[in-house]
Design a protein around this motif. Structure first.
Motif, PDB file in Angstrom:
ATOM      1  N   ARG A   1      21.639  41.638  58.343  1.00  0.00           N
ATOM      2  CA  ARG A   1      21.341  42.205  57.307  1.00  0.00           C
ATOM      3  C   ARG A   1      19.912  42.151  57.787  1.00  0.00           C
ATOM      4  NH1 ARG A   1      22.404  36.178  53.246  1.00  0.00           N
ATOM      5  NH2 ARG A   1      24.142  37.147  53.297  1.00  0.00           N
ATOM      6  N   LYS A   2      19.700  43.994  57.551  1.00  0.00           N
ATOM      7  CA  LYS A   2      18.239  44.445  57.704  1.00  0.00           C
ATOM      8  C   LYS A   2      18.350  44.989  56.254  1.00  0.00           C
ATOM      9  CE  LYS A   2      20.749  45.931  62.069  1.00  0.00           C
ATOM     10  NZ  LYS A   2      21.997  45.995  62.094  1.00  0.00           N
ATOM     11  N   HIS A   3      16.706  45.120  56.245  1.00  0.00           N
ATOM     12  CA  HIS A   3      16.311  45.822  55.146  1.00  0.00           C
ATOM     13  C   HIS A   3      16.939  47.162  55.087  1.00  0.00           C
ATOM     14  CE1 HIS A   3      13.431  46.054  51.918  1.00  0.00           C
ATOM     15  NE2 HIS A   3      12.739  47.504  52.879  1.00  0.00           N
ATOM     16  N   GLY A   4      17.032  47.727  53.764  1.00  0.00           N
ATOM     17  CA  GLY A   4      17.736  49.000  53.779  1.00  0.00           C
ATOM     18  C   GLY A   4      18.695  49.876  53.924  1.00  0.00           C
ATOM     19  N   ILE A   5      19.517  48.546  54.692  1.00  0.00           N
ATOM     20  CA  ILE A   5      20.923  49.373  54.668  1.00  0.00           C
ATOM     21  C   ILE A   5      21.990  47.707  54.131  1.00  0.00           C
ATOM     22  CG2 ILE A   5      22.209  48.647  56.474  1.00  0.00           C
ATOM     23  CD1 ILE A   5      20.626  50.191  57.096  1.00  0.00           C
ATOM     24  N   GLN A   6      22.553  48.719  53.687  1.00  0.00           N
ATOM     25  CA  GLN A   6      24.360  48.174  52.344  1.00  0.00           C
ATOM     26  C   GLN A   6      24.985  48.795  53.056  1.00  0.00           C
ATOM     27  OE1 GLN A   6      24.114  49.957  48.650  1.00  0.00           O
ATOM     28  NE2 GLN A   6      25.141  48.967  47.699  1.00  0.00           N
ATOM     29  N   VAL A   7      26.357  47.172  52.430  1.00  0.00           N
ATOM     30  CA  VAL A   7      27.768  47.525  52.919  1.00  0.00           C
ATOM     31  C   VAL A   7      28.578  46.825  52.168  1.00  0.00           C
ATOM     32  CG1 VAL A   7      29.179  46.108  54.967  1.00  0.00           C
ATOM     33  CG2 VAL A   7      26.635  46.667  55.524  1.00  0.00           C
ATOM     34  N   THR A   8      29.334  48.241  51.921  1.00  0.00           N
ATOM     35  CA  THR A   8      29.960  48.377  50.377  1.00  0.00           C
ATOM     36  C   THR A   8      31.610  47.854  51.084  1.00  0.00           C
ATOM     37  OG1 THR A   8      28.088  49.544  49.553  1.00  0.00           O
ATOM     38  CG2 THR A   8      30.913  49.564  48.676  1.00  0.00           C
ATOM     39  N   GLU A   9      32.009  47.348  49.830  1.00  0.00           N
ATOM     40  CA  GLU A   9      33.483  47.179  50.419  1.00  0.00           C
ATOM     41  C   GLU A   9      34.851  47.692  50.133  1.00  0.00           C
ATOM     42  OE1 GLU A   9      35.130  43.279  49.613  1.00  0.00           O
ATOM     43  OE2 GLU A   9      32.853  42.392  50.175  1.00  0.00           O
ATOM     44  N   ARG A  10      35.073  49.607  51.174  1.00  0.00           N
ATOM     45  CA  ARG A  10      35.994  50.455  50.366  1.00  0.00           C
ATOM     46  C   ARG A  10      36.744  50.514  51.311  1.00  0.00           C
ATOM     47  NH1 ARG A  10      31.950  54.284  47.793  1.00  0.00           N
ATOM     48  NH2 ARG A  10      33.859  55.237  47.249  1.00  0.00           N
ATOM     49  N   SER A  11      37.590  51.347  50.965  1.00  0.00           N
ATOM     50  CA  SER A  11      39.075  52.353  51.360  1.00  0.00           C
ATOM     51  C   SER A  11      38.325  53.228  52.236  1.00  0.00           C
ATOM     52  CB  SER A  11      40.236  52.254  50.524  1.00  0.00           C
ATOM     53  OG  SER A  11      40.456  51.218  50.040  1.00  0.00           O
ATOM     54  N   VAL A  12      39.196  53.006  53.069  1.00  0.00           N
ATOM     55  CA  VAL A  12      38.867  53.463  55.189  1.00  0.00           C
ATOM     56  C   VAL A  12      40.630  54.118  55.263  1.00  0.00           C
ATOM     57  CG1 VAL A  12      37.113  53.987  56.835  1.00  0.00           C
ATOM     58  CG2 VAL A  12      36.260  52.861  55.192  1.00  0.00           C
ATOM     59  N   ASN A  13      40.828  55.310  55.954  1.00  0.00           N
ATOM     60  CA  ASN A  13      41.943  55.919  56.345  1.00  0.00           C
ATOM     61  C   ASN A  13      43.035  55.141  54.899  1.00  0.00           C
ATOM     62  OD1 ASN A  13      40.482  57.385  57.954  1.00  0.00           O
ATOM     63  ND2 ASN A  13      41.100  55.825  59.452  1.00  0.00           N
ATOM     64  N   ASN A  14      42.465  54.756  54.040  1.00  0.00           N
ATOM     65  CA  ASN A  14      43.607  54.446  53.415  1.00  0.00           C
ATOM     66  C   ASN A  14      44.339  52.633  53.785  1.00  0.00           C
ATOM     67  OD1 ASN A  14      44.698  56.128  51.537  1.00  0.00           O
ATOM     68  ND2 ASN A  14      45.367  57.106  53.458  1.00  0.00           N
ATOM     69  N   GLN A  15      43.532  51.997  53.932  1.00  0.00           N
ATOM     70  CA  GLN A  15      43.326  50.791  54.257  1.00  0.00           C
ATOM     71  C   GLN A  15      42.398  49.833  53.810  1.00  0.00           C
ATOM     72  OE1 GLN A  15      44.566  50.875  58.192  1.00  0.00           O
ATOM     73  NE2 GLN A  15      42.394  50.622  59.296  1.00  0.00           N
ATOM     74  N   ALA A  16      42.426  48.986  54.283  1.00  0.00           N
ATOM     75  CA  ALA A  16      40.508  47.763  53.932  1.00  0.00           C
ATOM     76  C   ALA A  16      39.374  48.130  54.451  1.00  0.00           C
ATOM     77  CB  ALA A  16      41.003  46.499  54.395  1.00  0.00           C
ATOM     78  N   GLY A  17      38.181  48.297  54.659  1.00  0.00           N
ATOM     79  CA  GLY A  17      36.884  48.441  55.691  1.00  0.00           C
ATOM     80  C   GLY A  17      36.020  48.494  54.485  1.00  0.00           C
TER      81      GLY A  17
END
Length: 138
Positions: A80-96
């Motif tokens: 965890r870093k201030h200002g950084i957000q991690v979002t679950e999305r599809s990348v290359n049509n797969q979980a990412g």
């Protein structure tokens, strides 16, 4: 026979998709919270983490192999870093995952599986050539 195999494989992919998205979420949470035991349980023994700088040349690619090195790299990458957000999305049509700073993507993460375990984590830094969240161009 080929049509049957293709049909079976397509069906398997459709059925496995929600499981893989949950597995990517579990990977992300375990790495972010530094739950090393949980993180290691999600990885194959010969897991690889491939980090591509996005520069387009081979010198910008780094690879680590094995559970210990992969776990450390994932913990550092998902800390965890201030200002950084991690979002679950599809990348290359797969979980990412998409990692953003101030709304701008700074990395995309695609995950490959062997069975239910993570076998390869592909990290693309500075994904400027990314046109759609489900298409990443190398």
């Amino acid at each position: 026979m080929s049509a049957i195999v293709h049909c079976w494989w397509s069906t398997w992919e459709w059925l496995a998709r929600p499981v893989r998205y949950r597995a990517v979420r579990a990977l992300h949470v375990a790495a972010e919270t530094k739950d090393r035991d949980r993180l290691r349980s999600l990885l194959t023994p010969n897991v690889s983490v491939v980090v591509d700088s996005g520069r387009g040349d081979p010198s910008g690619v780094r690879v680590v192999h094995g559970i210990s090195d992969a776990a450390v790299m994932l913990e550092l990458g998902f800390a965890r870093k201030h200002g950084i957000q991690v979002t679950e999305r599809s990348v290359n049509n797969q979980a990412g995952l998409i990692i953003s700073r101030a709304g701008a993507p700074i990395a995309s993460v695609a995950v490959d599986f062997t069975g239910r375990l993570v076998s390869v984590v592909w990290v693309r830094l500075d994904p400027v050539e990314q046109r759609h969240w489900n298409s990443v161009y190398a």
